[in-house]
Design a protein around this motif. Structure first.
Motif, PDB file in Angstrom:
ATOM      1  N   LYS A 123       0.841  -1.194   0.000  1.00 21.42           N
ATOM      2  CA  LYS A 123       0.000   0.000   0.000  1.00 21.42           C
ATOM      3  C   LYS A 123       0.875   1.242   0.000  1.00 21.42           C
ATOM      4  O   LYS A 123       1.878   1.299   0.693  1.00 21.42           O
ATOM      5  N   LEU A 124       0.471   2.221  -0.793  1.00 23.14           N
ATOM      6  CA  LEU A 124       1.124   3.525  -0.775  1.00 23.14           C
ATOM      7  C   LEU A 124       0.183   4.517  -0.093  1.00 23.14           C
ATOM      8  O   LEU A 124      -1.032   4.330  -0.110  1.00 23.14           O
ATOM      9  N   THR A 125       0.761   5.546   0.486  1.00 25.64           N
ATOM     10  CA  THR A 125      -0.032   6.590   1.120  1.00 25.64           C
ATOM     11  C   THR A 125       0.268   7.901   0.412  1.00 25.64           C
ATOM     12  O   THR A 125       1.442   8.250   0.235  1.00 25.64           O
ATOM     13  N   ARG A 126      -0.777   8.604   0.007  1.00 27.71           N
ATOM     14  CA  ARG A 126      -0.585   9.885  -0.665  1.00 27.71           C
ATOM     15  C   ARG A 126      -0.284  10.944   0.391  1.00 27.71           C
ATOM     16  O   ARG A 126      -0.954  11.050   1.399  1.00 27.71           O
TER      17      ARG A 126
ATOM     18  N   ASN B 242      15.452  -0.950  -8.362  1.00 32.72           N
ATOM     19  CA  ASN B 242      16.036  -1.634  -9.521  1.00 32.72           C
ATOM     20  C   ASN B 242      16.201  -3.139  -9.327  1.00 32.72           C
ATOM     21  O   ASN B 242      16.494  -3.848 -10.276  1.00 32.72           O
ATOM     22  N   ASN B 243      16.027  -3.622  -8.107  1.00 32.41           N
ATOM     23  CA  ASN B 243      16.098  -5.059  -7.856  1.00 32.41           C
ATOM     24  C   ASN B 243      14.813  -5.769  -8.280  1.00 32.41           C
ATOM     25  O   ASN B 243      14.715  -6.985  -8.179  1.00 32.41           O
ATOM     26  N   PHE B 244      13.840  -5.009  -8.722  1.00 35.10           N
ATOM     27  CA  PHE B 244      12.521  -5.538  -9.047  1.00 35.10           C
ATOM     28  C   PHE B 244      12.038  -5.018 -10.390  1.00 35.10           C
ATOM     29  O   PHE B 244      12.475  -3.977 -10.857  1.00 35.10           O
ATOM     30  N   VAL B 245      11.110  -5.765 -10.974  1.00 28.86           N
ATOM     31  CA  VAL B 245      10.253  -5.194 -12.013  1.00 28.86           C
ATOM     32  C   VAL B 245       9.120  -4.593 -11.187  1.00 28.86           C
ATOM     33  O   VAL B 245       8.478  -5.302 -10.405  1.00 28.86           O
ATOM     34  N   PHE B 246       8.930  -3.289 -11.288  1.00 23.39           N
ATOM     35  CA  PHE B 246       7.954  -2.669 -10.400  1.00 23.39           C
ATOM     36  C   PHE B 246       6.973  -1.799 -11.164  1.00 23.39           C
ATOM     37  O   PHE B 246       7.243  -1.336 -12.259  1.00 23.39           O
ATOM     38  N   LYS B 247       5.820  -1.620 -10.540  1.00 25.05           N
ATOM     39  CA  LYS B 247       4.784  -0.768 -11.110  1.00 25.05           C
ATOM     40  C   LYS B 247       4.169   0.033  -9.974  1.00 25.05           C
ATOM     41  O   LYS B 247       3.911  -0.512  -8.899  1.00 25.05           O
ATOM     42  N   ILE B 248       3.959   1.314 -10.230  1.00 26.00           N
ATOM     43  CA  ILE B 248       3.281   2.155  -9.253  1.00 26.00           C
ATOM     44  C   ILE B 248       1.893   2.447  -9.815  1.00 26.00           C
ATOM     45  O   ILE B 248       1.767   3.021 -10.893  1.00 26.00           O
ATOM     46  N   ASP B 249       0.879   1.991  -9.101  1.00 26.03           N
ATOM     47  CA  ASP B 249      -0.503   2.240  -9.504  1.00 26.03           C
ATOM     48  C   ASP B 249      -1.009   3.417  -8.670  1.00 26.03           C
ATOM     49  O   ASP B 249      -1.351   3.257  -7.500  1.00 26.03           O
ATOM     50  N   THR B 250      -1.002   4.598  -9.296  1.00 25.96           N
ATOM     51  CA  THR B 250      -1.365   5.806  -8.548  1.00 25.96           C
ATOM     52  C   THR B 250      -2.860   5.833  -8.217  1.00 25.96           C
ATOM     53  O   THR B 250      -3.253   6.399  -7.207  1.00 25.96           O
ATOM     54  N   GLU B 251      -3.668   5.210  -9.067  1.00 23.78           N
ATOM     55  CA  GLU B 251      -5.117   5.214  -8.828  1.00 23.78           C
ATOM     56  C   GLU B 251      -5.473   4.380  -7.598  1.00 23.78           C
ATOM     57  O   GLU B 251      -6.212   4.809  -6.725  1.00 23.78           O
ATOM     58  N   LYS B 252      -4.897   3.169  -7.523  1.00 19.90           N
ATOM     59  CA  LYS B 252      -5.185   2.276  -6.390  1.00 19.90           C
ATOM     60  C   LYS B 252      -4.212   2.507  -5.234  1.00 19.90           C
ATOM     61  O   LYS B 252      -4.332   1.885  -4.183  1.00 19.90           O
ATOM     62  N   GLU B 253      -3.216   3.388  -5.457  1.00 22.86           N
ATOM     63  CA  GLU B 253      -2.165   3.663  -4.467  1.00 22.86           C
ATOM     64  C   GLU B 253      -1.489   2.376  -4.003  1.00 22.86           C
ATOM     65  O   GLU B 253      -1.453   2.040  -2.826  1.00 22.86           O
TER      66      GLU B 253
ATOM     67  N   ARG C  17      13.412  -3.624   3.738  1.00 22.07           N
ATOM     68  CA  ARG C  17      12.252  -4.477   3.486  1.00 22.07           C
ATOM     69  C   ARG C  17      11.014  -3.615   3.260  1.00 22.07           C
ATOM     70  O   ARG C  17      10.737  -2.709   4.039  1.00 22.07           O
ATOM     71  N   VAL C  18      10.317  -3.931   2.180  1.00 25.06           N
ATOM     72  CA  VAL C  18       9.047  -3.269   1.861  1.00 25.06           C
ATOM     73  C   VAL C  18       8.037  -4.385   1.646  1.00 25.06           C
ATOM     74  O   VAL C  18       8.179  -5.169   0.710  1.00 25.06           O
ATOM     75  N   GLY C  19       7.073  -4.490   2.549  1.00 26.15           N
ATOM     76  CA  GLY C  19       6.143  -5.629   2.488  1.00 26.15           C
ATOM     77  C   GLY C  19       6.942  -6.905   2.594  1.00 26.15           C
ATOM     78  O   GLY C  19       7.812  -7.039   3.455  1.00 26.15           O
ATOM     79  N   GLY C  20       6.709  -7.847   1.694  1.00 28.82           N
ATOM     80  CA  GLY C  20       7.456  -9.113   1.711  1.00 28.82           C
ATOM     81  C   GLY C  20       8.746  -9.057   0.915  1.00 28.82           C
ATOM     82  O   GLY C  20       9.471 -10.042   0.839  1.00 28.82           O
ATOM     83  N   ALA C  21       9.030  -7.920   0.305  1.00 30.61           N
ATOM     84  CA  ALA C  21      10.224  -7.801  -0.547  1.00 30.61           C
ATOM     85  C   ALA C  21      11.379  -7.245   0.276  1.00 30.61           C
ATOM     86  O   ALA C  21      11.234  -6.248   0.972  1.00 30.61           O
ATOM     87  N   LYS C  22      12.539  -7.927   0.188  1.00 26.62           N
ATOM     88  CA  LYS C  22      13.692  -7.386   0.898  1.00 26.62           C
ATOM     89  C   LYS C  22      14.927  -7.433   0.023  1.00 26.62           C
ATOM     90  O   LYS C  22      15.073  -8.310  -0.825  1.00 26.62           O
TER      91      LYS C  22
ATOM     92  N   LEU D 257       2.102  -0.229  -4.792  1.00 28.27           N
ATOM     93  CA  LEU D 257       3.414  -0.464  -5.385  1.00 28.27           C
ATOM     94  C   LEU D 257       3.522  -1.978  -5.579  1.00 28.27           C
ATOM     95  O   LEU D 257       3.399  -2.731  -4.620  1.00 28.27           O
ATOM     96  N   VAL D 258       3.706  -2.393  -6.836  1.00 25.36           N
ATOM     97  CA  VAL D 258       3.818  -3.816  -7.146  1.00 25.36           C
ATOM     98  C   VAL D 258       5.279  -4.125  -7.441  1.00 25.36           C
ATOM     99  O   VAL D 258       5.879  -3.512  -8.330  1.00 25.36           O
ATOM    100  N   LEU D 259       5.866  -5.020  -6.649  1.00 26.08           N
ATOM    101  CA  LEU D 259       7.275  -5.400  -6.798  1.00 26.08           C
ATOM    102  C   LEU D 259       7.360  -6.868  -7.186  1.00 26.08           C
ATOM    103  O   LEU D 259       6.786  -7.724  -6.502  1.00 26.08           O
TER     104      LEU D 259
END
Length: 125
Positions: free
Chosen positions: A3-6, A107-118, A75-80, A120-122
């Motif tokens: 989850k991201l927080t605006r 850069n350790n991930f293929v990532f996407k930021i979904d601003t609408e749903k807030e 560590r961010v969520g389950g990603a470290k 971060l997909v890693l």
């Protein structure tokens, strides 16, 4: 997926540093390195004095002195990620943010930021 927080024009996420301190860092794809304030470095047990001197350009265009260090674990969520290159800046240079989650982590991930749903997909590379 985390989850991201605006927060104004920025998006922040909860980050666990060195298994010790949780902090809301700004997700910044424009930052080459992850950046933390000197006060946050102290909290996670990093002596910035041992870091290598580097010059950094901050968002407003100024060039400031920083110290390049490694954070043992981020560590961010389950990603470290281990041994993340980071820069410590004087807390005064950081405004009221404890830091930026920059490309040295992302850069350790293929990532996407979904601003609408807030979100971060890693995905591990």
């Amino acid at each position: 997926t985390v989850k991201l927080t605006r927060c104004g024009n920025s998006l922040t996420t909860n980050v666990l540093l060195n298994r010790k301190v949780r902090e809301e860092l700004i997700v910044d794809t424009g930052a080459t390195d992850t950046v933390i304030s000197s006060s946050l470095a102290k909290k996670i047990g990093i002596s910035a004095a041992k870091g290598k001197n580097v010059l950094c350009q901050v968002a407003d265009g100024r060039t400031v002195n920083g110290k390049q260090i490694n954070i043992k674990e981020v560590r961010v969520g389950g990603a470290k990620v281990y041994n993340v290159q980071a820069v410590v800046l004087d807390s005064g240079e950081m405004g009221n943010s404890p830091g930026l989650l920059g490309m040295s982590f992302l850069n350790n991930f293929v990532f996407k930021i979904d601003t609408e749903k807030e979100l971060l997909v890693l995905q591990k590379r």
